[in-house]
Write a protein that holds these residues in place. Structure first.
Motif, short mmCIF file in Angstrom:
data_model
loop_
_atom_site.label_atom_id
_atom_site.label_comp_id
_atom_site.label_asym_id
_atom_site.label_seq_id
_atom_site.Cartn_x
_atom_site.Cartn_y
_atom_site.Cartn_z
N TYR A 13 0.84 -1.20 0.00
CA TYR A 13 0.00 0.00 0.00
C TYR A 13 0.87 1.25 0.00
N LEU A 58 -6.48 -2.54 -2.46
CA LEU A 58 -5.80 -3.50 -1.59
C LEU A 58 -6.43 -3.53 -0.20
N THR A 60 -9.44 -3.50 0.51
CA THR A 60 -10.69 -4.27 0.55
C THR A 60 -10.46 -5.70 1.01
N ASP A 61 -9.20 -6.13 1.06
CA ASP A 61 -8.86 -7.49 1.50
C ASP A 61 -7.92 -7.38 2.69
N LEU A 64 -4.39 -9.19 3.09
CA LEU A 64 -3.18 -8.80 2.35
C LEU A 64 -2.13 -8.15 3.25
N GLU A 67 0.13 -10.84 4.09
CA GLU A 67 0.53 -11.67 2.96
C GLU A 67 2.06 -11.68 2.82
N ARG A 73 2.02 -12.57 -4.61
CA ARG A 73 0.72 -11.90 -4.74
C ARG A 73 0.89 -10.43 -5.12
N SER A 128 -5.99 -3.67 -8.91
CA SER A 128 -7.30 -3.36 -8.33
C SER A 128 -8.26 -4.54 -8.37
N PRO A 132 -6.51 -8.33 -4.74
CA PRO A 132 -7.33 -8.60 -3.55
C PRO A 132 -8.12 -9.91 -3.71
N HIS A 133 -8.13 -10.71 -2.66
CA HIS A 133 -8.96 -11.92 -2.66
C HIS A 133 -10.41 -11.51 -2.47
N ARG A 134 -11.28 -11.96 -3.34
CA ARG A 134 -12.69 -11.60 -3.21
C ARG A 134 -13.42 -12.49 -2.20
N TYR A 136 -11.99 -13.91 0.65
CA TYR A 136 -11.14 -14.11 1.83
C TYR A 136 -11.94 -14.43 3.08
#
Length: 222
Positions: A13, A58, A60-61, A64, A67, A73, A128, A132-134, A136
């Protein structure tokens, strides 16, 4: 969405925000009515916006933040930040002149700027939408994240299994080994099998990540 992390808590980020800030700093020195300067300003403003959008994506998950970089990733983030740096360097070269209002005529240089710009926008979209894992928060999604993180250590697991088997060699070289020796040997064999499974999983993950970026493969240390 995860709250904005403290500096240093989420390096991926931070790098995107710094890339955006670098674009914004250059816009302050890219004023003028010449077509080249106007185009440079448009490129920088749009790229800054895309980098900030990617950074917000980023968040939103929340997984991460923890991670490991070894999973690959964040490879798209690395490439995007690198490309932004290259684009800024090219823009500075193209806009360099003897006076504040002069613009160097460099068709080849501007062609490279446009090429890098298009590639950077593509990478920003990947960051974008793909990084991010949708899922998770689901059991299946969380387990997939967990396995991917474990898989980066497949070599260490294989070596651990080999180490246990080496330790057991002498104890197992009798007609009737102690039950603990047999139990540990079974555990080592199971660990070796898991290591092999994780190695294949890791290879598939690497290929999938490379395909998403349009690359043939990542540089791997394992």
């Amino acid at each position: 969405m995860t709250a904005i992390p403290a500096p240093g808590a989420f390096p991926a980020y931070d790098r995107l925000i710094e890339a955006a800030a670098a674009c914004e700093r250059l816009t302050l020195r890219t004023t003028g009515e010449e077509p080249a300067r106007r185009r440079a300003w448009e490129v920088l403003v749009e790229l800054s916006s895309r980098c900030r959008d990617a950074a917000r994506a980023l968040l939103t998950d929340p997984t991460l933040i923890t991670e490991p970089v070894e999973t690959g990733r964040f490879r798209a983030v690395d490439l995007l930040v690198e490309m932004v740096g290259q684009l800024i360097a090219e823009l500075r070269a193209c806009l360099r002149g003897a006076g504040s209002s002069q613009v160097r005529a460099d068709t080849r240089g501007w062609g490279e700027v446009e090429r890098l710009y298009d590639a950077a926008l593509h990478l920003a979209e990947i960051v974008s939408t793909i990084v991010p894992h949708r899922d998770y928060a689901t059991q299946v999604g969380a387990q997939a994240i967990s396995r991917a993180r474990l898989a980066i250590h497949h070599l260490a697991l294989r070596r651990a299994a080999e180490s246990v088997q080496s330790v057991l060699a002498a104890a197992a070289a009798v007609a009737h080994p102690d039950p603990l020796v047999i139990e540990l040997d079974t555990l080592a064999c199971t660990l070796a099998d898991h290591a092999h499974t994780l190695a294949r999983f890791r290879q598939a993950e690497t290929r999938a990540q490379a395909a998403a970026l349009g690359l043939r493969d990542f540089d791997q240390q394992d």
